[in-house]
Design an enzyme around this catalytic site. Structure first.
Site, short mmCIF file in Angstrom:
data_model
loop_
_atom_site.label_atom_id
_atom_site.label_comp_id
_atom_site.label_asym_id
_atom_site.label_seq_id
_atom_site.Cartn_x
_atom_site.Cartn_y
_atom_site.Cartn_z
N VAL A 15 58.47 44.29 119.88
CA VAL A 15 59.05 43.96 118.66
C VAL A 15 59.18 42.44 118.71
O VAL A 15 58.95 41.50 117.84
CB VAL A 15 59.87 44.75 118.02
CG1 VAL A 15 60.66 44.06 117.04
CG2 VAL A 15 59.49 46.06 117.94
N ASP A 33 66.22 38.18 127.41
CA ASP A 33 65.85 39.53 127.85
C ASP A 33 66.51 39.68 129.25
O ASP A 33 66.67 39.04 130.01
CB ASP A 33 64.36 39.84 127.92
CG ASP A 33 63.93 41.17 128.03
OD1 ASP A 33 63.38 41.71 126.98
OD2 ASP A 33 64.12 42.03 129.13
N ARG A 38 60.21 39.87 133.47
CA ARG A 38 59.55 39.73 132.15
C ARG A 38 59.38 38.26 131.94
O ARG A 38 58.48 37.88 131.45
CB ARG A 38 60.11 40.62 131.02
CG ARG A 38 59.66 40.43 129.62
CD ARG A 38 58.38 41.01 129.61
NE ARG A 38 58.19 41.06 128.12
CZ ARG A 38 56.93 41.08 127.36
NH1 ARG A 38 55.81 41.19 128.17
NH2 ARG A 38 56.81 41.31 126.19
N THR A 83 65.14 51.98 120.03
CA THR A 83 66.01 53.14 119.53
C THR A 83 65.37 54.52 119.49
O THR A 83 64.73 54.87 118.76
CB THR A 83 66.45 53.18 117.96
OG1 THR A 83 65.21 52.73 117.15
CG2 THR A 83 67.65 51.92 117.83
N CYS A 258 57.44 54.99 117.30
CA CYS A 258 57.80 55.21 115.78
C CYS A 258 57.73 56.76 115.17
O CYS A 258 58.50 57.15 114.78
CB CYS A 258 57.18 54.21 114.94
SG CYS A 258 57.92 52.59 115.21
N ARG A 323 55.27 54.80 125.96
CA ARG A 323 56.43 55.13 125.22
C ARG A 323 56.28 56.36 124.39
O ARG A 323 55.33 56.22 123.39
CB ARG A 323 57.08 54.03 124.39
CG ARG A 323 57.79 52.87 125.25
CD ARG A 323 58.39 51.83 124.15
NE ARG A 323 57.31 51.26 123.23
CZ ARG A 323 57.58 50.56 122.58
NH1 ARG A 323 58.72 50.20 122.14
NH2 ARG A 323 56.41 49.98 121.79
#
Length: 417
Positions: A15, A33, A38, A83, A258, A323
């Site tokens: 995102v 970050d 990364r 989240t 999601c 994920r």
């Protein structure tokens, strides 16, 4: 603000990175970050998520920052941390809490803190706001302000990108909402919808994916019904899809960051106010149980202690994102039924799979499995030579229907939902 605001994006994952790069075309933006590896990869033009190309990264004016002190120059802080849900399917807000404590130590008078993370209605103001106040010593809505703009990143989608879709924004005050509309609008041609308030914007996000989850759950349920009738749900959907208003959803394993998560945030919020979210949780039960249902159907067609090849591990095709992948549930269910499973996924990172799931994937498929299971329709899987991969009389299990129109080699048994 009398001048263009300085922005910082907290979290450079699926995102945050595309958002930061898009905003950096118009504003001074710092990308922060905690993963130093990364940041170094991004400076070299390497995005392991595959969302941005080397050219897009090297051409960007985005400044990669690891020193929190540099972020004090920012006027707007955009939080894009994950989240997930915990083992009990309740919201896991640890990353949001940590990010809020971090940002709370950086903000000053007039700062704006925008959350893009998916949360339940009220979380930004009732959960994040007090943390920011405690860390900063400032008062929310008076000394600093809150905003919300739900992310709509679809991993691997090169059409619906953050700078080419409608962005929903909301602010703690009307003035903040107008400013955020200008900021986000500067990157996507002013294609911005200003929600009535932050809670409305939060609610809009969770129902976007809850709606998809429920529709997929319906298709997964009828797939199980039709399977017992000797019908392929794909054949049925193909026929039904000729009606102009039939919704084109397909069955399968529903994971990811999601769709497999957001409905639980909405259910949590509903239960907090004494509402039993029956439809939402029914959809989740069906989709969460799909791996076990598929494993049971496959087991009925397999010899005892069969050796299987699982094609694909990511949560969707052609992206490295693992994920909340439900392929792991299918693997474990088949192993629990006494079978052995080799997993092959040329798109995913083997080290990441080992770290997250304790599973070793193979570098290349071997020959003569009792069954091959098409779990994720990565490009190229549809053309794999099935003869040789599968023993004579073996099973070709096509979960996503990628081989439906293909001539299956003689002697092999074809199965699909």
């Amino acid at each position: 603000m009398a001048k263009d605001p300085v922005l910082t994006v907290i979290g450079l994952g699926y995102v945050g990175l595309p958002l930061a790069v898009a905003l950096a075309r118009r504003f001074e933006v710092m990308g922060y970050d905690i993963d130093e590896t990364r940041l170094e990869q991004l400076r070299e033009g390497r995005d392991r998520t595959g969302e941005l190309s080397r050219g897009e990264l090297l051409d960007s004016r985005l400044e990669y920052v690891s020193d929190p002190a540099a972020l004090k120059e920012a006027d707007i802080f955009i939080v894009t941390v994950p989240t997930p849900v915990g083992p009990d399917n309740k919201p896991d807000l640890r990353a949001v809490e940590s990010a809020s404590r971090f940002v709370g130590g950086l903000i000053g008078l007039g700062s704006i803190v925008v959350y893009e993370s998916t949360v339940y209605p009220g979380c930004t103001e009732d959960f994040c706001g007090p943390i920011l106040e405690a860390e900063s010593g400032l008062i929310s809505g008076q000394d600093f302000y809150l905003g919300y703009s739900p992310e709509r990143i679809n991993p691997g989608d090169k059409v619906h990108r953050v700078d080419s879709i409608t962005k929903v924004v909301a602010g703690q005050t009307e003035k903040v909402a107008r400013l955020l509309a200008q900021v986000y609008g500067a990157m996507n041609g002013d294609d911005v919808f200003v929600a009535r308030d932050i809670r409305t914007a939060e609610a809009s996000k969770v129902i976007e994916n809850a709606q998809r989850d429920i529709n997929i759950a319906f298709v997964n349920e009828i797939a199980q019904i039709f399977g017992k009738m000797g019908l392929s749900v794909y054949d049925v959907l193909e026929a039904a899809g000729t009606k102009w208003n039939f919704l084109p959803f397909t069955p399968g394993l529903v994971g990811g960051h999601c769709i497999g998560v957001d409905p639980y945030y909405l259910a949590y919020a509903a239960e907090k106010i004494g509402v039993d979210p029956q439809v939402i949780l029914a959809g989740r039960r069906i989709n969460d149980g799909m791996a076990a249902a598929i494993a049971g159907r496959l087991d009925a067609d397999l010899p005892r202690g069969a050796r299987l090849l699982m094609l694909g591990f990511t949560f969707k095709e052609n992206v490295p994102d693992i994920r909340n992948t439900k392929v792991i549930d299918l693997v474990r269910a088949l192993e629990g039924l006494g079978h052995s499973v080799d997993v092959y996924d040329p798109v995913a990172d083997a080290g990441e799979i080992r770290h997250e799931y304790g599973l070793d994937v193979i570098d290349a498929p071997e020959l003569a499995y009792d069954a091959v299971v098409g779990a994720v329709p990565h490009t190229g899987f549809a053309e794999l030579p099935l003869r040789g991969l599968v023993k004579p009389g073996g099973l070709v299990a096509d979960i996503k229907g990628v081989w439906r129109k293909r001539s299956i080699p003689e002697g092999l048994v074809y199965w699909t939902l």
